[in-house]
Design a protein around this motif. Structure first.
Motif, PDB file in Angstrom:
ATOM      1  N   PHE A  58       0.850  -1.186   0.000  1.00 12.46           N
ATOM      2  CA  PHE A  58       0.000   0.000   0.000  1.00 12.46           C
ATOM      3  C   PHE A  58       0.886   1.237   0.000  1.00 12.46           C
ATOM      4  O   PHE A  58       1.892   1.293   0.715  1.00 12.46           O
ATOM      5  CB  PHE A  58      -0.883  -0.027   1.256  1.00 12.46           C
ATOM      6  CG  PHE A  58      -1.691   1.226   1.474  1.00 12.46           C
ATOM      7  CD1 PHE A  58      -2.868   1.426   0.781  1.00 12.46           C
ATOM      8  CD2 PHE A  58      -1.270   2.191   2.374  1.00 12.46           C
ATOM      9  CE1 PHE A  58      -3.613   2.582   0.981  1.00 12.46           C
ATOM     10  CE2 PHE A  58      -2.011   3.340   2.582  1.00 12.46           C
ATOM     11  CZ  PHE A  58      -3.192   3.535   1.883  1.00 12.46           C
ATOM     12  N   VAL A  59       0.524   2.217  -0.801  1.00 12.82           N
ATOM     13  CA  VAL A  59       1.260   3.484  -0.837  1.00 12.82           C
ATOM     14  C   VAL A  59       0.287   4.586  -0.425  1.00 12.82           C
ATOM     15  O   VAL A  59      -0.656   4.885  -1.148  1.00 12.82           O
ATOM     16  CB  VAL A  59       1.845   3.762  -2.239  1.00 12.82           C
ATOM     17  CG1 VAL A  59       2.591   5.091  -2.237  1.00 12.82           C
ATOM     18  CG2 VAL A  59       2.764   2.631  -2.666  1.00 12.82           C
ATOM     19  N   GLY A  60       0.537   5.136   0.765  1.00  9.99           N
ATOM     20  CA  GLY A  60      -0.381   6.143   1.305  1.00  9.99           C
ATOM     21  C   GLY A  60       0.040   7.561   0.994  1.00  9.99           C
ATOM     22  O   GLY A  60      -0.627   8.274   0.250  1.00  9.99           O
ATOM     23  N   ILE A  81      -2.823  -0.970  -3.601  1.00  5.83           N
ATOM     24  CA  ILE A  81      -3.577   0.293  -3.568  1.00  5.83           C
ATOM     25  C   ILE A  81      -2.603   1.448  -3.411  1.00  5.83           C
ATOM     26  O   ILE A  81      -1.631   1.357  -2.661  1.00  5.83           O
ATOM     27  CB  ILE A  81      -4.591   0.313  -2.399  1.00  5.83           C
ATOM     28  CG1 ILE A  81      -5.728  -0.682  -2.653  1.00  5.83           C
ATOM     29  CG2 ILE A  81      -5.167   1.714  -2.185  1.00  5.83           C
ATOM     30  CD1 ILE A  81      -6.748  -0.747  -1.541  1.00  5.83           C
ATOM     31  N   VAL A  82      -2.876   2.540  -4.101  1.00  8.01           N
ATOM     32  CA  VAL A  82      -2.105   3.770  -3.934  1.00  8.01           C
ATOM     33  C   VAL A  82      -3.094   4.938  -3.841  1.00  8.01           C
ATOM     34  O   VAL A  82      -4.097   4.971  -4.556  1.00  8.01           O
ATOM     35  CB  VAL A  82      -1.113   3.985  -5.111  1.00  8.01           C
ATOM     36  CG1 VAL A  82      -1.844   4.117  -6.438  1.00  8.01           C
ATOM     37  CG2 VAL A  82      -0.235   5.194  -4.869  1.00  8.01           C
ATOM     38  N   MET A  83      -2.834   5.854  -2.930  1.00  3.49           N
ATOM     39  CA  MET A  83      -3.675   7.034  -2.800  1.00  3.49           C
ATOM     40  C   MET A  83      -3.328   8.016  -3.920  1.00  3.49           C
ATOM     41  O   MET A  83      -2.153   8.184  -4.275  1.00  3.49           O
ATOM     42  CB  MET A  83      -3.470   7.686  -1.438  1.00  3.49           C
ATOM     43  CG  MET A  83      -3.813   6.800  -0.257  1.00  3.49           C
ATOM     44  SD  MET A  83      -5.536   6.204  -0.248  1.00  3.49           S
ATOM     45  CE  MET A  83      -6.415   7.749   0.055  1.00  3.49           C
ATOM     46  N   GLU A  84      -4.343   8.683  -4.482  1.00  4.97           N
ATOM     47  CA  GLU A  84      -4.114   9.605  -5.595  1.00  4.97           C
ATOM     48  C   GLU A  84      -3.170  10.738  -5.216  1.00  4.97           C
ATOM     49  O   GLU A  84      -2.382  11.197  -6.038  1.00  4.97           O
ATOM     50  CB  GLU A  84      -5.440  10.171  -6.101  1.00  4.97           C
ATOM     51  CG  GLU A  84      -6.123   9.282  -7.114  1.00  4.97           C
ATOM     52  CD  GLU A  84      -7.028  10.062  -8.042  1.00  4.97           C
ATOM     53  OE1 GLU A  84      -7.404  11.202  -7.689  1.00  4.97           O
ATOM     54  OE2 GLU A  84      -7.363   9.526  -9.115  1.00  4.97           O
ATOM     55  N   GLY A  91      -4.772  10.407   9.562  1.00  3.97           N
ATOM     56  CA  GLY A  91      -3.798   9.393   9.186  1.00  3.97           C
ATOM     57  C   GLY A  91      -2.461  10.013   8.833  1.00  3.97           C
ATOM     58  O   GLY A  91      -2.350  11.220   8.621  1.00  3.97           O
ATOM     59  N   TYR A  92      -1.433   9.177   8.764  1.00  4.32           N
ATOM     60  CA  TYR A  92      -0.085   9.656   8.461  1.00  4.32           C
ATOM     61  C   TYR A  92      -0.073  10.398   7.122  1.00  4.32           C
ATOM     62  O   TYR A  92      -0.627   9.924   6.126  1.00  4.32           O
ATOM     63  CB  TYR A  92       0.890   8.492   8.403  1.00  4.32           C
ATOM     64  CG  TYR A  92       2.280   8.876   7.956  1.00  4.32           C
ATOM     65  CD1 TYR A  92       3.157   9.527   8.820  1.00  4.32           C
ATOM     66  CD2 TYR A  92       2.701   8.609   6.657  1.00  4.32           C
ATOM     67  CE1 TYR A  92       4.429   9.892   8.409  1.00  4.32           C
ATOM     68  CE2 TYR A  92       3.972   8.966   6.238  1.00  4.32           C
ATOM     69  CZ  TYR A  92       4.833   9.616   7.116  1.00  4.32           C
ATOM     70  OH  TYR A  92       6.085   9.988   6.703  1.00  4.32           O
ATOM     71  N   GLY A  93       0.557  11.579   7.114  1.00  2.76           N
ATOM     72  CA  GLY A  93       0.630  12.378   5.896  1.00  2.76           C
ATOM     73  C   GLY A  93      -0.719  12.898   5.443  1.00  2.76           C
ATOM     74  O   GLY A  93      -0.868  13.281   4.283  1.00  2.76           O
ATOM     75  N   GLU A  94      -1.714  12.887   6.377  1.00  3.06           N
ATOM     76  CA  GLU A  94      -3.089  13.296   6.045  1.00  3.06           C
ATOM     77  C   GLU A  94      -3.597  12.554   4.808  1.00  3.06           C
ATOM     78  O   GLU A  94      -4.250  13.126   3.938  1.00  3.06           O
ATOM     79  CB  GLU A  94      -3.166  14.813   5.845  1.00  3.06           C
ATOM     80  CG  GLU A  94      -2.823  15.600   7.102  1.00  3.06           C
ATOM     81  CD  GLU A  94      -3.208  17.066   7.012  1.00  3.06           C
ATOM     82  OE1 GLU A  94      -3.417  17.552   5.882  1.00  3.06           O
ATOM     83  OE2 GLU A  94      -3.309  17.711   8.069  1.00  3.06           O
ATOM     84  N   SER A  95      -3.302  11.267   4.781  1.00  8.97           N
ATOM     85  CA  SER A  95      -3.672  10.439   3.612  1.00  8.97           C
ATOM     86  C   SER A  95      -5.161  10.167   3.530  1.00  8.97           C
ATOM     87  O   SER A  95      -5.694   9.896   2.452  1.00  8.97           O
ATOM     88  CB  SER A  95      -2.916   9.111   3.659  1.00  8.97           C
ATOM     89  OG  SER A  95      -1.526   9.318   3.705  1.00  8.97           O
ATOM     90  N   GLU A  96      -5.846  10.172   4.698  1.00  9.69           N
ATOM     91  CA  GLU A  96      -7.301   9.950   4.754  1.00  9.69           C
ATOM     92  C   GLU A  96      -7.703   8.642   4.078  1.00  9.69           C
ATOM     93  O   GLU A  96      -8.692   8.570   3.363  1.00  9.69           O
ATOM     94  CB  GLU A  96      -8.057  11.103   4.087  1.00  9.69           C
ATOM     95  CG  GLU A  96      -7.851  12.456   4.741  1.00  9.69           C
ATOM     96  CD  GLU A  96      -8.628  13.562   4.037  1.00  9.69           C
ATOM     97  OE1 GLU A  96      -9.688  13.256   3.445  1.00  9.69           O
ATOM     98  OE2 GLU A  96      -8.173  14.718   4.073  1.00  9.69           O
ATOM     99  N   SER A  97      -6.932   7.599   4.309  1.00  7.94           N
ATOM    100  CA  SER A  97      -7.279   6.317   3.684  1.00  7.94           C
ATOM    101  C   SER A  97      -8.182   5.505   4.605  1.00  7.94           C
ATOM    102  O   SER A  97      -8.240   5.729   5.812  1.00  7.94           O
ATOM    103  CB  SER A  97      -6.018   5.538   3.330  1.00  7.94           C
ATOM    104  OG  SER A  97      -5.319   5.146   4.488  1.00  7.94           O
TER     105      SER A  97
END
Length: 435
Positions: free
Chosen positions: A152-154, A186-189, A253-259
């Motif tokens: 996973f890449v957040g 999964i990767v966050m946009e 979440g870490y880095g404000e990833s909101e996952s």
């Protein structure tokens, strides 16, 4: 303020419908306990949030990797084009944990098989290389491309840090490799944008997800009130410490990833902390290994864990637990905890009475040797097992009581039809060989 969850038919139905979405990774009671973290008027909003939560079990994880890996292989149709797969990050972190499922995907196995048919490698040697020690690979290996692998890449920060290392860039240059992929389930946009701004040559192959708050606002039909959900996420996230002071709170979440993602092997810290935060909080998908291990122990202490065995042999586990529970042992444990221990005790003494050794008992009950030792100690406290591991007279007396009750119940359960005298004359076809 936290509240005690009140079950009703409507609430039970809503939780029941959440279970397939969460791939049956948690029990209804786990969901109810998690909902107790919130105030009563916030529960419906949190149920809405669970409707878009993504849990990925092992088999689905493999399926996703297989599909994504196929996309990369299609860009290199010549199976003799050797590929290096690099699970970046520290050994033991999520990147390295992905190697086993990836190696067992159909895509990887087929490519390996096809490549070996056209090479002189032995069956034990890999054609495509999966290694954490990329620097040991030399130009003679003839690697055509490198796949950086993660689950996973957040935020994208870990990949940027790894890929940007001078040693990595130097190695890529020496190997004359220009084609680089980042493969993740999964990767966050937001991570995609950040990585592309730094390294435009990296091709990202992964399922993409948007931050949860924009998702909520885009899919309003799923949420009773999008603003309320955001307020609740921030309110509780700002009270769950997940890092050392002074910046111990990351509500988004870490880095404000909101996952909103969790895997069979763990929950990323990019996921909203209301799902995995610990301390005085009751997490639904715990991140701390201690919490996950404690939950596993609780499941095995539950009465339902042992019921299937006793259903098979016809004994009444509840009756056995009641008998064992009547023995004083001088401890001050809570009533519920004593009951949980007694379920295990009555199960163990029955299995010992069958003459089974410890390994077989562990296998039948799915226990570790350490867990079994704990139950043995409990039996010794109640004077049901001797120091030599033999059943005492007390233990055999309990089993005898259960056996007698089993016989009575079997008679009591006979139907009227079975007990009545049948007015049917049975005539055999032959007697002593004569027809």
């Amino acid at each position: 303020m936290p509240h005690e969850f009140q079950w009703s038919k409507a609430k039970a139905r809503k939780i029941e419908l959440l279970l397939p979405r969460l791939k049956y990774s948690v029990y209804p009671t786990n969901i109810a306990q998690w909902l107790e973290n919130f105030e009563k008027d916030e529960v419906e909003h949190m149920i809405d949030l669970l409707r878009v939560f993504e849990y990925i079990p092992f088999n689905e994880f493999m399926f996703r990797l297989d599909s994504l890996l196929n996309l990369i292989f299609k860009k290199f149709p010549n199976v003799e084009d050797r590929i290096l797969i690099y699970p970046y990050g520290k050994v033991g972190k999520s990147g390295t944990l992905v190697t086993y499922p990836l190696r067992n995907t159909r895509a990887f196995k087929k490519r390996e098989s096809d490549a070996k048919k056209m090479s002189t490698l032995s069956k034990k040697e890999d054609y495509n290389i999966i290694t954490h020690d990329y620097e040991k690979i030399t130009i003679s290996e003839d690697v055509k491309c490198v796949i950086f692998l993660d689950d996973f890449v957040g935020s994208g920060n870990t990949f940027i840090e790894e890929y940007g290392k001078p040693d990595v860039q130097k190695w890529l240059k020496e190997m004359k490799i220009s084609k680089v992929f980042l493969l993740a389930s999964i990767v966050m946009e937001s991570a995609v944008e950040k990585i592309r701004s730094r390294f435009s040559n990296v091709e990202i192959v992964a399922e993409r997800r948007k931050k949860i708050l924009p998702t909520i606002k885009a899919a309003k039909f799923l949420f009773s009130n999008a603003n309320n959900v955001e307020d609740i996420v921030r309110k509780y996230g700002n009270s769950i410490p997940v890092k050392p002071p002074p910046n111990q709170y990351t509500p988004l979440g870490y880095g404000e990833s909101e996952s909103l993602v969790s895997f069979f092997h763990g929950t990323p810290n990019n996921t909203l902390p209301i799902f995995w935060g610990d301390s005085k909080w009751k997490p639904l998908f715990p991140r701390r290994s201690e919490t996950k291990m404690d939950r596993a122990k609780i499941i095995k202490r539950d009465i339902k864990y042992y019921l299937s065995l006793f259903d098979k042999i016809g004994y009444d586990l509840l009756e056995g637990e009641r008998i064992v529970g009547s023995f004083p042992d001088g401890r001050t444990d809570r009533f519920k905890e004593k009951n949980q221990q007694n379920h295990a005790v009555i199960t163990l003494i029955y299995l010992i009475s069958l003459g089974l050794d410890a390994i077989i008992i562990c296998q039948i009950l799915g226990l570790t040797r350490e867990e079994l030792d704990t139950v043995y100690k409990e039996c010794r406290v109640k004077k049901l097992i001797s120091k030599g591991g033999e059943l005492t007279f007390k233990a055999r007396s309990i089993l005898q009581q259960l056996q007698m009750k089993k016989r009575k119940d079997s008679i009591r359960n006979e139907t009227t039809y079975n007990l009545e005298i049948k007015k049917i004359l049975y005539l055999p076809r032959s007697i002593n060989g004569n027809t």
